[in-house]
Structure formats: C-alpha cells, structure tokens
Design an enzyme around this catalytic site. Structure first.
Site, PDB file in Angstrom:
ATOM      1  N   HIS A 162       0.820  -1.222   0.000  1.00  0.00           N
ATOM      2  CA  HIS A 162       0.000   0.000   0.000  1.00  0.00           C
ATOM      3  C   HIS A 162       0.849   1.265   0.000  1.00  0.00           C
ATOM      4  CE1 HIS A 162      -3.978  -1.902   0.824  1.00  0.00           C
ATOM      5  NE2 HIS A 162      -3.158  -2.899   1.075  1.00  0.00           N
ATOM      6  N   ASP A 371       3.336   9.709  -0.570  1.00  0.00           N
ATOM      7  CA  ASP A 371       2.203   8.939  -0.069  1.00  0.00           C
ATOM      8  C   ASP A 371       1.880   7.845  -1.075  1.00  0.00           C
ATOM      9  OD1 ASP A 371       0.143   8.288   1.657  1.00  0.00           O
ATOM     10  OD2 ASP A 371      -0.710  10.303   1.702  1.00  0.00           O
TER      11      ASP A 371
HETATM   12  P1  ADP Z   1      -3.201   6.846   5.330  1.00  0.00           P
HETATM   13  O1  ADP Z   1      -3.611   5.481   4.904  1.00  0.00           O
HETATM   14  O2  ADP Z   1      -1.744   7.119   5.204  1.00  0.00           O
HETATM   15  O3  ADP Z   1      -3.679   7.227   6.679  1.00  0.00           O
HETATM   16  P2  ADP Z   1      -5.192   7.784   3.413  1.00  0.00           P
HETATM   17  O4  ADP Z   1      -5.513   9.162   2.995  1.00  0.00           O
HETATM   18  O5  ADP Z   1      -5.010   6.812   2.308  1.00  0.00           O
HETATM   19  O6  ADP Z   1      -3.897   7.878   4.336  1.00  0.00           O
HETATM   20  O7  ADP Z   1      -6.348   7.214   4.327  1.00  0.00           O
HETATM   21  C1  ADP Z   1      -6.760   7.881   5.474  1.00  0.00           C
HETATM   22  C2  ADP Z   1      -8.126   7.365   5.888  1.00  0.00           C
HETATM   23  O8  ADP Z   1      -8.351   7.750   7.237  1.00  0.00           O
HETATM   24  C3  ADP Z   1      -9.244   7.946   5.064  1.00  0.00           C
HETATM   25  O9  ADP Z   1     -10.210   6.965   4.805  1.00  0.00           O
HETATM   26  C4  ADP Z   1      -9.805   9.044   5.963  1.00  0.00           C
HETATM   27  O10 ADP Z   1     -11.182   9.288   5.802  1.00  0.00           O
HETATM   28  C5  ADP Z   1      -9.558   8.501   7.337  1.00  0.00           C
HETATM   29  N1  ADP Z   1      -9.349   9.604   8.299  1.00  0.00           N
HETATM   30  C6  ADP Z   1      -8.461  10.605   8.225  1.00  0.00           C
HETATM   31  N2  ADP Z   1      -8.582  11.453   9.242  1.00  0.00           N
HETATM   32  C7  ADP Z   1      -9.582  10.981   9.994  1.00  0.00           C
HETATM   33  C8  ADP Z   1     -10.205  11.427  11.202  1.00  0.00           C
HETATM   34  N3  ADP Z   1      -9.818  12.540  11.848  1.00  0.00           N
HETATM   35  N4  ADP Z   1     -11.195  10.681  11.682  1.00  0.00           N
HETATM   36  C9  ADP Z   1     -11.582   9.552  11.057  1.00  0.00           C
HETATM   37  N5  ADP Z   1     -11.055   9.094   9.920  1.00  0.00           N
HETATM   38  C10 ADP Z   1     -10.066   9.796   9.397  1.00  0.00           C
HETATM   39  C1  G6P Z   2      -1.079   3.335   6.127  1.00  0.00           C
HETATM   40  C2  G6P Z   2      -0.539   1.931   6.006  1.00  0.00           C
HETATM   41  C3  G6P Z   2      -1.506   0.941   6.647  1.00  0.00           C
HETATM   42  C4  G6P Z   2      -1.805   1.371   8.079  1.00  0.00           C
HETATM   43  C5  G6P Z   2      -2.316   2.808   8.115  1.00  0.00           C
HETATM   44  C6  G6P Z   2      -2.572   3.326   9.531  1.00  0.00           C
HETATM   45  O1  G6P Z   2      -2.233   3.416   5.378  1.00  0.00           O
HETATM   46  O2  G6P Z   2      -0.327   1.601   4.644  1.00  0.00           O
HETATM   47  O3  G6P Z   2      -0.955  -0.355   6.638  1.00  0.00           O
HETATM   48  O4  G6P Z   2      -2.751   0.509   8.668  1.00  0.00           O
HETATM   49  O5  G6P Z   2      -1.361   3.656   7.494  1.00  0.00           O
HETATM   50  O6  G6P Z   2      -1.440   3.144  10.326  1.00  0.00           O
HETATM   51  P1  G6P Z   2      -1.450   2.228  11.651  1.00  0.00           P
HETATM   52  O7  G6P Z   2      -0.015   2.169  12.053  1.00  0.00           O
HETATM   53  O8  G6P Z   2      -2.315   2.952  12.607  1.00  0.00           O
HETATM   54  O9  G6P Z   2      -2.020   0.897  11.277  1.00  0.00           O
END
Ligand code: ADP
Ligand code: G6P
Length: 471
Positions: A162, A371
């Site tokens: 991912h 990212d």
């Molecule tokens: P990452 O996987 O690195 O966190 P992404 O943008 O791909 O980044 O995914 C983030 C996910 O987390 C999204 O589905 C988003 O809606 C959710 N998210 C981000 N901030 C919040 C928050 N404050 N509360 C709930 N969900 C959140």
């Molecule tokens: C990214 C990674 C996921 C991970 C998520 C949240 O999206 O690719 O594998 O689950 O961040 O991070 P955390 O450490 O809370 O699982």
C-alpha cells in the site's frame, strides 16, 4: 479449524478489540487507508481476515462480521516495540517514504519482525482451504508470502504494497534487503500503487538476486514466474456519494460553514498525523501567505484535521509537538478575536462528519511529501457533487497519477505551494467545474470494487498459468 477460500492477512484488523470484547461488535473505521478500504469490499465476501486488533497482550476472540471471519493476532509488548513500532514503522516506513524522516536501523528489531511474520504466516496457512487464495497486505508483512509458500505450496499467494516501494538506491540501504525481497517474491503477484514501484522491484530482483525479467511485468526467479503490476487503490465511492447526499449531512455542512464565521474561503486538510503528510510545509506556506498579506484571516480560514497516529514513536511525538507549536504561533500572530487563522482539530470523526467537513471546503489541500495513494483526496472528490471546489494535490501522492486535473504541486517547493494555493483559491467556476467533473468521472469507474476485481483477476490468472505450467 474452519477454513476459507480467501484469507486476507494485514497487520491491522478493521475491528478494534478494545471496543468489542463482549459481542457488542462494531466496525471501527481505522483512520488509515488500508483497513477502511478493504473493509468496504470484504464485508460482502466470505473470507477470513488475519490481523492485529490494536491492543497489547493476548488477542481476544472476535465475532464474525457478516460473512467475514476475524482471526485476531496478539502482539506482546516486545513484539509491539520491535515489529510494529520498530522495524515496520521506524525502519521501513520512513525509508519507503523517501527517507523524509531518517530511518532507524536497530539490529535488535529484525528477529522480532521475522518471528511476528512467521506467526501471521502460520495462522494464514491454517485458515486457507486447499487450493485457496491468501492475499497479504503491506510492508509489515513482507516475509509472509515466502513463508506461506513453504507451508502451503498448493495456494495462490498475492501481495499488495500500500505504501511506495522505493528506488533501488534507497532500498539498498536496508540491512536485511535480501530477505525482504525474497519474502515478497514468494507471491504469485506483487501489486503496487504506481507503475514505477513495479519497475523498482524488477530492477532489484535482477541486481540482488540474479532473477530474470522475462516479460512486461514478469520476473523469473528460482524456477517460478512472478507477476508484478500497478493497481491503484480506491474508495467506496457509492458510500461517500450517498453520505454526502444525505439531508442531515448537508445540514451539518451548512452548520459547520456558519460556525466558521462566514469566511469567504475555507481551506481544508485531513491527515493522519504523520511526517509524510507534509503538514509542516503546508503550515509554512499558509503562514507566509498571511505574513505577506496575500491571504487575510478576515476572509479565509484553514481547517486542519489531524488524527493522532503511532503516538509512542518518538518521531511522531516530536512532529505533533512541532505542529502544535506552529499552529499556536500562527494563530497568535495572525488571528483576531472571532477570526482564527487555523482551526486545528486533532480528533477522530465518523464518516458522516468527515463527509460534512469535505462539503465545507472551497479548497482541499492534500500535500504529502510522499504517499502511497492518499484516499482522502478520493473521498473529497466523491463527496463534492457540486463541482464548485478545488483540489490541491501533491505530485508525490499516488492519486496524482489519476487526478491529473487537480491543482498539482510539489510540496517541497514552498513558493510553488503558495502560488498553487492562490491559484486554486482564485480559480474561475468554469475551470473548477471542468477539473472536478473529469476527476469524478475517473473515480466513479475506478472505485474499490474495481481495484479488488482487477487485482484478484490478475492473481487468478497467474494461478491458472502456474497450474497449466505444472501440468
Ligand atoms: P493513510 O492510509 O496514510 O492514513 P489515506 O488518505 O489513504 O492515508 O487514508 C486515510 C483514511 O483515514 C481515510 O479513509 C480518511 O477518511 C480517514 N481519516 C483521516 N482522518 C480521519 C479522522 N480525523 N477521523 C476519522 N477518519 C479519518
Ligand atoms: C497506512 C498503512 C496501513 C496502516 C495505516 C494506519 O495506510 O499503509 O498499513 O494501517 O497507514 O497506520 P497504523 O499504524 O495505525 O495501522
């Protein structure tokens, strides 16, 4: 043990075992792309999900969710330190994200990483039906594909990364690079978010392991054929569209907008609190726009939502301190009574509140330094049926390959970032409409179902090819 034809292995379960010990079971949408997006497809599929529920100590049993069976794995304190916070999130995570924060190489972590990978592989191998499919997710579990192949040579093995997969110069820094590479090549299909990553693994396999590139996205190694390829991940577009169309969500958005005190423009950012997300660069750009009088608190406000993440890791703690100091400084210097420069909300929100927040924005600012994909950008496009707002998007997010009509920006270039923010704020309605319509058109036909189908079809094809070769 009951076996499934599809077993997904990911570090994190989408269900928090802290909330659901006694049957009061609720999906916890983990604030991270992987668990949320996979949940959207798996709760409709008979499958087993092997993963960690988030606590420390022995795993508590969890109930099935619909046709999806949860197989929780516990992590001891040592495993949490060495595997999750250590090798996965202090070595691999920063290195895979262009080393925007220096990776830590601690020799003590490797054995724990390997042992936890072995335990996950064992659990998956026991849970999969004869001839079934195991789909391994992400950088935490790099060794699992090869381990499963040793335990269950009869099953089809997929691996999906991912996060970005770095160019050879960076990957070569890893002390355990050969084991990691061999681990991934245990899969039949190694999938990535972007085509360059697939190219990187081929180059590394040739250089480090003497593998051969035998075709477009095809590697031959130790008598096996391994396919690679890009499968850009997506979101449940229909869910976000439906949420955004709900009356209560629209009312909430109107309420939020009025609570913000009638600024002419709302800029919004939503991130997990991570140094890859470029929050500090964004704050610098915004603060300079205020300093130079190009943006005024009278008519513009920045809403920064940041959900806490990996809070015991030092680099994350320090980042939070720096961001909070900077937000305080900017508000202190530029805010006025009743006119805040930045609203900083460090809280998890439910999906409806996020959908309402997306609707309040005139400009969505998604500017990670690197990212894998960035699903927030996709959620925003899905939420904005009105086509009247802008998306400023980093070139270094996977989503930039698909959203070529966003206001693309190099977030390392603070002057460029300032210019792009101003351009997005001042864009003509017809321009905004054209850009949003094009992005949404792409998104609707490339949702999470499309992603899973493309990947699993490609994986299935490798299986049929392998079976034919065996015959
Ligand atoms: P990452 O996987 O690195 O966190 P992404 O943008 O791909 O980044 O995914 C983030 C996910 O987390 C999204 O589905 C988003 O809606 C959710 N998210 C981000 N901030 C919040 C928050 N404050 N509360 C709930 N969900 C959140
Ligand atoms: C990214 C990674 C996921 C991970 C998520 C949240 O999206 O690719 O594998 O689950 O961040 O991070 P955390 O450490 O809370 O699982």
């Amino acid at each position: 043990m009951r076996q499934s034809s599809l077993v997904v292995v990911a570090n994190r379960l989408p269900l928090d075992d802290n909330i659901a010990p006694d049957g009061a079971c609720e999906w916890r949408r983990s604030p991270g792309g992987l668990a949320g997006a996979l949940h959207a497809i798996l709760d409709k599929t008979p499958a087993t999900w092997v993963g960690w529920g988030g606590g420390i100590g022995t795993a508590k049993p969890l109930p099935d969710i619909g046709s999806l069976r949860m197989l929780p794995m516990g992590l001891s304190e040592d495993e949490h330190n060495g595997y999750y916070e250590g090798f996965a999130n202090s070595t691999l995570w920063p290195l895979y994200h262009d080393a925007v924060s220096p990776p830590v190489f601690d020799r003590g972590w490797w054995e724990t990483y390997r042992a936890v990978n072995r335990r996950f592989a064992q659990a998956a191998a026991e849970a999969v039906e004869p001839g079934g499919t195991v789909w391994v997710q992400d950088y935490h579990l790099t060794l699992v594909p090869q381990l499963i192949r040793e335990l269950r040579p009869d099953v089809l093995i997929g691996f999906f990364m991912h996060v970005p997969f770095p160019p050879p110069e960076l990957f070569m820094q890893l002390p355990r690079r050969l084991d990691l590479l061999r681990g991934m090549l245990g899969a039949d299909l190694v999938g990535f978010q972007r085509p360059q990553a697939a190219h990187n693994i081929s180059q590394l396999a040739v250089k480090l392991l003497g593998a051969q590139v035998t075709g477009d996205e095809e590697i031959s190694f130790e008598g096996r054929t391994i396919r690679t390829g890009a499968f850009p991940m997506s979101i449940d577009v229909a869910e976000m569209q439906a949420l955004s169309a709900r009356r209560d969500v629209r009312d909430r958005a109107a309420q939020l907008r009025s609570d913000l005190g009638k600024p002419r423009r709302v800029l919004l950012s939503v991130d997990r609190l991570d140094y890859i997300k470029g929050i500090e660069h964004r704050l610098t750009a915004y603060s300079e726009l205020l300093r130079d009088g190009l943006v005024k608190v009278r008519d513009t406000v920045l809403v920064q939502v940041a959900v806490p993440s990996r809070e015991r890791v030092e680099s994350y703690r320090k980042l939070r301190d720096r961001i909070e100091g900077e937000v305080g400084r900017i508000n202190g210097e530029y805010g006025r009574v009743g006119e805040t420069a930045i609203h900083y909300l460090i809280q998890p929100f439910d999906r409806a509140e996020l959908a309402a927040l997306y609707q309040t924005a005139d400009v969505m600012v998604v500017t990670p330094l690197r990212d894998g994909m960035n699903l927030v950008a996709k959620e925003y496009v899905a939420a904005r049926a009105d086509n009247s707002s802008a998306l400023v998007l980093s070139e270094f997010a996977g989503a930039a390959d698909e959203f070529t009509d966003a206001f693309l920006v190099n977030p390392h270039d603070v002057d460029g970032l300032k210019d792009t923010l101003l351009r997005a704020m001042e864009a003509e309605p017809a321009d905004l409409e054209r850009r949003m319509t094009a992005m949404r058109e792409h998104l609707v036909s490339h949702d999470i179902d499309f992603w899973a189908r493309s990947y699993l079809t490609a994986l299935d094809r490798t299986g049929r090819v392998a079976a034919r070769l065996r015959r």
